[in-house]
Design an enzyme around this catalytic site. Structure first.
Site, PDB file in Angstrom:
ATOM      1  CB  SER A  21      -5.852 -16.128  -0.229  1.00  0.00           C
ATOM      2  OG  SER A  21      -5.467 -16.198   1.132  1.00  0.00           O
ATOM      3  CE1 TYR A  48      -0.840 -16.094  -1.754  1.00  0.00           C
ATOM      4  CE2 TYR A  48      -1.935 -15.492   0.295  1.00  0.00           C
ATOM      5  CZ  TYR A  48      -1.764 -16.371  -0.760  1.00  0.00           C
ATOM      6  OH  TYR A  48      -2.514 -17.525  -0.819  1.00  0.00           O
TER       7      TYR A  48
HETATM    8  N1  LIG Z   1      -2.357 -23.356   1.708  1.00  0.00           N
HETATM    9  C1  LIG Z   1      -3.006 -22.307   2.181  1.00  0.00           C
HETATM   10  O1  LIG Z   1      -3.087 -22.101   3.403  1.00  0.00           O
HETATM   11  C2  LIG Z   1      -3.691 -21.362   1.239  1.00  0.00           C
HETATM   12  C3  LIG Z   1      -4.462 -20.344   1.780  1.00  0.00           C
HETATM   13  C4  LIG Z   1      -5.097 -19.454   0.925  1.00  0.00           C
HETATM   14  C5  LIG Z   1      -4.958 -19.584  -0.443  1.00  0.00           C
HETATM   15  N2  LIG Z   1      -4.185 -20.569  -0.952  1.00  0.00           N
HETATM   16  C6  LIG Z   1      -4.052 -20.624  -2.420  1.00  0.00           C
HETATM   17  O2  LIG Z   1      -4.385 -21.928  -2.876  1.00  0.00           O
HETATM   18  C7  LIG Z   1      -3.597 -22.259  -4.019  1.00  0.00           C
HETATM   19  C8  LIG Z   1      -2.855 -23.563  -3.761  1.00  0.00           C
HETATM   20  O3  LIG Z   1      -2.078 -23.374  -2.584  1.00  0.00           O
HETATM   21  P1  LIG Z   1      -1.163 -24.526  -1.968  1.00  0.00           P
HETATM   22  O4  LIG Z   1      -0.984 -24.193  -0.543  1.00  0.00           O
HETATM   23  O5  LIG Z   1      -1.671 -25.867  -2.374  1.00  0.00           O
HETATM   24  O6  LIG Z   1       0.191 -24.164  -2.702  1.00  0.00           O
HETATM   25  P2  LIG Z   1       1.406 -25.111  -3.101  1.00  0.00           P
HETATM   26  O7  LIG Z   1       2.621 -24.256  -3.039  1.00  0.00           O
HETATM   27  O8  LIG Z   1       1.391 -26.380  -2.322  1.00  0.00           O
HETATM   28  O9  LIG Z   1       1.027 -25.428  -4.611  1.00  0.00           O
HETATM   29  C9  LIG Z   1       1.199 -24.489  -5.615  1.00  0.00           C
HETATM   30  C10 LIG Z   1       1.700 -25.228  -6.832  1.00  0.00           C
HETATM   31  O10 LIG Z   1       1.991 -24.258  -7.845  1.00  0.00           O
HETATM   32  C11 LIG Z   1       3.190 -24.654  -8.489  1.00  0.00           C
HETATM   33  N3  LIG Z   1       3.824 -23.494  -9.116  1.00  0.00           N
HETATM   34  C12 LIG Z   1       4.468 -22.472  -8.498  1.00  0.00           C
HETATM   35  N4  LIG Z   1       4.919 -21.592  -9.403  1.00  0.00           N
HETATM   36  C13 LIG Z   1       4.548 -22.050 -10.625  1.00  0.00           C
HETATM   37  C14 LIG Z   1       4.703 -21.566 -11.954  1.00  0.00           C
HETATM   38  N5  LIG Z   1       5.330 -20.412 -12.207  1.00  0.00           N
HETATM   39  N6  LIG Z   1       4.190 -22.299 -12.970  1.00  0.00           N
HETATM   40  C15 LIG Z   1       3.555 -23.475 -12.746  1.00  0.00           C
HETATM   41  N7  LIG Z   1       3.366 -23.970 -11.494  1.00  0.00           N
HETATM   42  C16 LIG Z   1       3.857 -23.269 -10.455  1.00  0.00           C
HETATM   43  C17 LIG Z   1       4.036 -25.267  -7.398  1.00  0.00           C
HETATM   44  O11 LIG Z   1       5.053 -26.103  -7.922  1.00  0.00           O
HETATM   45  C18 LIG Z   1       2.991 -26.023  -6.577  1.00  0.00           C
HETATM   46  O12 LIG Z   1       2.817 -27.347  -7.035  1.00  0.00           O
HETATM   47  C19 LIG Z   1      -2.655 -21.064  -4.257  1.00  0.00           C
HETATM   48  O13 LIG Z   1      -3.218 -20.195  -5.206  1.00  0.00           O
HETATM   49  C20 LIG Z   1      -2.623 -20.393  -2.886  1.00  0.00           C
HETATM   50  O14 LIG Z   1      -2.311 -19.022  -2.980  1.00  0.00           O
HETATM   51  C21 LIG Z   1      -3.539 -21.460  -0.159  1.00  0.00           C
END
Ligand SMILES: NC(=O)c1ccc[n+]([C@@H]2O[C@H](COP(=O)([O-])OP(=O)(O)OC[C@H]3O[C@@H](n4cnc5c(N)ncnc54)[C@H](O)[C@@H]3O)[C@@H](O)[C@H]2O)c1
Length: 223
Positions: free
Chosen positions: A111, A129
């Site tokens: 991230s 985080y």
């Molecule tokens: N959305 C953003 O702005 C953003 C920014 C930077 C980084 N990220 C990173 O990108 C990735 C995806 O982010 P997102 O926004 O799509 O997140 P999201 O929360 O929409 O998706 C994450 C998924 O992980 C699943 N999950 C959570 N805990 C779990 C577990 N213990 N076992 C199995 N599955 C589990 C959730 O059910 C969900 O479907 C993450 O690693 C996040 O940190 C996102």
């Protein structure tokens, strides 16, 4: 495609979506921070498809936000486990099969927060985080060196503020309410879209990225 997620209903929707668009997919519902679940996902994928070409370690979350002096130990530990343990477990389970074939691509989700984000740091706290996402960068640096002789590329994508279903509403609210907002602090002055992150993951997983390893690609609208 083998998908693992703790949210069984969401997983079913995603699998159905991929199949409706002509792809092949199956899901394993479970907690991927558990060793047995991570191992099973990789075993099931091998049983179904015979090999693993690409591993994307996508799952992650922010957990409970708190300023560092108010952070509870259990909330800190939860985020460490969520964002680092599954990445380690799934990578460890998949790599022996990639080594055998002398071929593989691993892409992990870091991230932009690995360098701190003003819209969370000043207002809500986010050090747990950010720590884990800096950890993902350290992970891919080392593992890329370990796996280079086996012809396996290991990289990360570091998204900025992305308008996903789960995170979009909070980011839009920050844009309306705080000075150091995503739109104000991002050089491109807007939120990113999920497909802009997916395109970067696809690139790093593709043949076009064959000479790239150990890199964290920022998809943050500038730095
Ligand atoms: N959305 C953003 O702005 C953003 C920014 C930077 C980084 N990220 C990173 O990108 C990735 C995806 O982010 P997102 O926004 O799509 O997140 P999201 O929360 O929409 O998706 C994450 C998924 O992980 C699943 N999950 C959570 N805990 C779990 C577990 N213990 N076992 C199995 N599955 C589990 C959730 O059910 C969900 O479907 C993450 O690693 C996040 O940190 C996102």
């Amino acid at each position: 495609m083998a998908l693992g997620d703790i949210d069984g209903a969401g997983l079913d929707r995603t699998v159905a979506d991929i199949i409706a668009k002509g792809g092949q997919a199956f899901g394993l519902a479970g907690d991927l921070t558990e060793e047995a679940v991570a191992n099973r996902l990789i075993d099931d994928a091998l049983e179904r498809y015979g090999h693993i070409d690409i591993l994307v370690n996508n799952l992650g979350g922010v957990g409970k936000r708190a300023k560092i002096w108010e952070m509870k130990v259990e909330d800190w530990d939860f985020v460490m486990r969520l964002n680092l343990r599954s990445t380690f477990l799934c990578t460890r389970a998949a790599v022996p099969h990639m080594i055998k074939r002398r071929s593989g691509r691993i892409v992990c989700l870091s991230s932009g927060a690995r360098e701190g984000t003003p819209w969370t740091a000043y207002y809500l706290g986010g050090s747990a985080y950010s720590t884990t996402k800096a950890g993902v960068h350290g992970f891919i640096r080392d593992v890329s060196l370990e796996l280079a002789e086996h012809c396996i590329n290991v990289n990360a994508v570091a998204p900025g503020p992305i308008e996903t279903e789960s995170g979009g509403p909070a980011l839009r609210k920050l844009n309306e309410t705080v000075e150091f907002s995503p739109n104000n602090m991002t050089p491109l002055r807007r939120l990113g879209q999920p497909n802009e992150v997916a395109n970067a993951v696809l690139f790093l997983a593709s043949d076009e990225a064959s000479y790239i390893t150990g890199v964290t690609l920022h998809v943050t609208g500038g730095r």
